[in-house]
Structures are given as C-alpha cells and as structure tokens.
Design an enzyme around this catalytic site. Sequence first.
Site, PDB file in Angstrom:
ATOM      1  N   GLN A  61      -1.090   1.425   3.993  1.00  9.96           N
ATOM      2  CA  GLN A  61      -0.186   2.059   2.416  1.00  9.96           C
ATOM      3  C   GLN A  61      -0.895   0.667   1.948  1.00  9.96           C
ATOM      4  OE1 GLN A  61       2.944  -1.234   4.765  1.00  9.96           O
ATOM      5  NE2 GLN A  61       2.127  -0.757   2.381  1.00  9.96           N
ATOM      6  N   CYS A  62      -0.163   0.590   0.542  1.00 12.52           N
ATOM      7  CA  CYS A  62      -0.270  -0.415   0.140  1.00 12.52           C
ATOM      8  C   CYS A  62       0.042  -0.680  -0.842  1.00 12.52           C
ATOM      9  CB  CYS A  62      -1.958  -1.059  -0.895  1.00 12.52           C
ATOM     10  SG  CYS A  62      -2.815   0.598  -2.399  1.00 12.52           S
ATOM     11  N   ARG A  63       0.055  -1.491  -2.785  1.00 11.17           N
ATOM     12  CA  ARG A  63       1.130  -1.112  -2.922  1.00 11.17           C
ATOM     13  C   ARG A  63       2.004   0.113  -4.443  1.00 11.17           C
ATOM     14  NH1 ARG A  63       1.355  -2.750  -9.057  1.00 11.17           N
ATOM     15  NH2 ARG A  63       3.623  -3.477  -9.326  1.00 11.17           N
TER      16      ARG A  63
END
Length: 104
Positions: A61-63
């Site tokens: 996951q990231c932004r």
Amino acid sequence: MKEITVQELKEKMDAGEDFQLIDVREDFEYEMSNLGGELIPLSGIMIESGKIDKNKPVIVQCRSGKRSAAAIMQLEGQGFTNLYNLKGGMLAWAEEIDPEMPVY
C-alpha cells in the site's frame, strides 16, 4: 496485477488473518498516518525485498495505489506471485474506513 479493496483489507485485519502489509511511502508520510504495515519505501523495495514473505499473502500500500503498483511490478519481475495492491491506498482508507485519519 491482483488488487484488494480497503473494505477487504479491513475484514482481513478484523478476522486476524495471516498476511503481511508493506507500506511503500516515505518516512514522513508513514509518521503522519499508517495502517501498521512494515515501512519499506519504494526507492528501497528491491534492496529490502528479503523482508517480504513469499509464503503468505502480501498487501502493498501507499497513498493512492500508484507507488504500490510500481513496487509490485518490480517485485513480480523477481518472482513474487503473492502480492496484492491496496486499491486507492491511504486515500481510500480515510474515505471509506477512517475519516479521522490525517491524509494530505
């Protein structure tokens, strides 16, 4: 590329399922808000790939889902087959699961 929604991730967390969560954002982003995953910034994902489990599901996951998708593409080139991109990333989590979570 396999994806998982924030709703599906929340269900896995609530059920105590065995998976690894990797956060590929930068330190300052992780300090602002995180889901408790292991921080491995995208720039170091190949160097740190030994920290990523090959024997259970790994959610990256990231932004917003773009950097995590880039990380998965790199890792799949190294033979990983157990990776899932968190669709919408932290922005989707804040919108759908935790509106109190700070996002930028």
